[in-house]
Design a protein around this motif. Structure first.
Motif, mmCIF file in Angstrom:
data_model
loop_
_atom_site.group_PDB
_atom_site.id
_atom_site.type_symbol
_atom_site.label_atom_id
_atom_site.label_comp_id
_atom_site.label_asym_id
_atom_site.label_seq_id
_atom_site.Cartn_x
_atom_site.Cartn_y
_atom_site.Cartn_z
ATOM 1 N N GLY A 162 0.821 -1.199 0.000
ATOM 2 C CA GLY A 162 0.000 0.000 0.000
ATOM 3 C C GLY A 162 0.857 1.251 0.000
ATOM 4 O O GLY A 162 2.090 1.190 0.090
ATOM 5 N N LYS A 163 0.202 2.403 -0.091
ATOM 6 C CA LYS A 163 0.898 3.693 -0.176
ATOM 7 C C LYS A 163 1.871 3.930 0.974
ATOM 8 O O LYS A 163 2.914 4.541 0.784
ATOM 9 C CB LYS A 163 -0.110 4.843 -0.226
ATOM 10 C CG LYS A 163 -0.917 4.901 -1.494
ATOM 11 C CD LYS A 163 -1.798 6.122 -1.524
ATOM 12 C CE LYS A 163 -3.002 5.912 -0.644
ATOM 13 N NZ LYS A 163 -4.008 6.966 -0.770
ATOM 14 N N ASN A 164 1.525 3.474 2.162
ATOM 15 C CA ASN A 164 2.337 3.746 3.344
ATOM 16 C C ASN A 164 3.115 2.525 3.829
ATOM 17 O O ASN A 164 3.634 2.524 4.943
ATOM 18 C CB ASN A 164 1.454 4.274 4.475
ATOM 19 C CG ASN A 164 0.706 5.520 4.060
ATOM 20 O OD1 ASN A 164 1.283 6.418 3.465
ATOM 21 N ND2 ASN A 164 -0.575 5.567 4.354
ATOM 22 N N ALA A 165 3.193 1.495 3.006
ATOM 23 C CA ALA A 165 3.826 0.248 3.429
ATOM 24 C C ALA A 165 5.342 0.386 3.502
ATOM 25 O O ALA A 165 5.963 1.104 2.720
ATOM 26 C CB ALA A 165 3.455 -0.874 2.472
ATOM 27 N N ASP A 166 5.919 -0.330 4.434
ATOM 28 C CA ASP A 166 7.373 -0.396 4.595
ATOM 29 C C ASP A 166 7.873 -1.584 3.775
ATOM 30 O O ASP A 166 7.608 -2.743 4.119
ATOM 31 C CB ASP A 166 7.718 -0.564 6.078
ATOM 32 C CG ASP A 166 9.208 -0.653 6.349
ATOM 33 O OD1 ASP A 166 10.009 -0.658 5.377
ATOM 34 O OD2 ASP A 166 9.575 -0.730 7.526
ATOM 35 N N THR A 167 8.601 -1.316 2.708
ATOM 36 C CA THR A 167 9.068 -2.395 1.833
ATOM 37 C C THR A 167 10.062 -3.316 2.532
ATOM 38 O O THR A 167 10.309 -4.420 2.059
ATOM 39 C CB THR A 167 9.697 -1.826 0.546
ATOM 40 O OG1 THR A 167 10.747 -0.930 0.908
ATOM 41 C CG2 THR A 167 8.668 -1.101 -0.291
ATOM 42 N N GLN B 226 3.560 -2.098 -6.137
ATOM 43 C CA GLN B 226 3.180 -0.926 -5.333
ATOM 44 C C GLN B 226 1.795 -0.486 -5.816
ATOM 45 O O GLN B 226 1.607 -0.245 -7.004
ATOM 46 C CB GLN B 226 4.182 0.210 -5.552
ATOM 47 C CG GLN B 226 3.967 1.400 -4.652
ATOM 48 C CD GLN B 226 4.405 1.141 -3.218
ATOM 49 O OE1 GLN B 226 5.432 0.529 -2.986
ATOM 50 N NE2 GLN B 226 3.605 1.589 -2.270
ATOM 51 N N ASP C 43 -2.099 1.772 -5.161
ATOM 52 C CA ASP C 43 -2.556 3.105 -4.752
ATOM 53 C C ASP C 43 -3.492 3.091 -3.546
ATOM 54 O O ASP C 43 -4.058 4.110 -3.197
ATOM 55 C CB ASP C 43 -3.221 3.823 -5.922
ATOM 56 C CG ASP C 43 -4.425 3.073 -6.463
ATOM 57 O OD1 ASP C 43 -4.747 1.972 -5.974
ATOM 58 O OD2 ASP C 43 -5.055 3.592 -7.400
ATOM 59 N N ARG C 44 -3.659 1.952 -2.922
ATOM 60 C CA ARG C 44 -4.521 1.866 -1.751
ATOM 61 C C ARG C 44 -3.662 1.911 -0.484
ATOM 62 O O ARG C 44 -2.455 1.775 -0.537
ATOM 63 C CB ARG C 44 -5.318 0.555 -1.793
ATOM 64 C CG ARG C 44 -6.287 0.521 -2.968
ATOM 65 C CD ARG C 44 -7.182 -0.678 -2.894
ATOM 66 N NE ARG C 44 -6.488 -1.919 -3.130
ATOM 67 C CZ ARG C 44 -6.467 -2.583 -4.281
ATOM 68 N NH1 ARG C 44 -7.109 -2.086 -5.311
ATOM 69 N NH2 ARG C 44 -5.824 -3.705 -4.417
ATOM 70 N N GLY C 45 -4.330 2.081 0.645
ATOM 71 C CA GLY C 45 -3.619 2.096 1.918
ATOM 72 C C GLY C 45 -3.232 0.701 2.346
ATOM 73 O O GLY C 45 -3.418 -0.266 1.616
ATOM 74 N N HIS D 217 -0.549 -2.190 4.454
ATOM 75 C CA HIS D 217 0.826 -2.655 4.424
ATOM 76 C C HIS D 217 0.987 -3.692 3.330
ATOM 77 O O HIS D 217 0.307 -3.638 2.316
ATOM 78 C CB HIS D 217 1.211 -3.224 5.800
ATOM 79 C CG HIS D 217 1.285 -2.159 6.851
ATOM 80 N ND1 HIS D 217 2.309 -1.241 6.916
ATOM 81 C CD2 HIS D 217 0.446 -1.844 7.866
ATOM 82 C CE1 HIS D 217 2.122 -0.428 7.905
ATOM 83 N NE2 HIS D 217 0.975 -0.762 8.516
#
Length: 86
Positions: free
Chosen positions: A58-63, A78, A80-82, A84
């Protein structure tokens, strides 16, 4: 495959079995169908699909959450949704 079911007069939902597919083409199809639905061009649609091995971020995920032990053939996308990693 295409299956259509009527649940009440004037109410029709379309089902599409897409089989096993890569993530990107189905994601693009889903976005196009969503736009058509919002614009009133189509009725409700359900897509039934089995994706190839894929991890979505998601947009804020830690790769860094994706382990090196992931399957080698897994696609990493990657989105476009929120959220992880899924």
């Amino acid at each position: 495959y295409f299956i259509s079911s009527d649940f009440s007069p004037g109410c029709k939902i379309q089902y599409f079995w897409l089989g096993r597919q890569s993530y990107h083409p189905v994601w693009e199809l889903q976005k196009r169908l969503h736009g058509k639905r919002i614009n009133g061009e189509i009725l409700d649609v359900i897509l039934l699909v089995e994706h190839e091995h894929v991890y979505t971020f998601g947009k804020n995920a830690d790769t860094n959450l994706l382990l090196d032990s992931k399957p080698r053939n897994a696609e990493v996308v990657q989105i476009d949704r929120g959220g992880h990693v899924t």
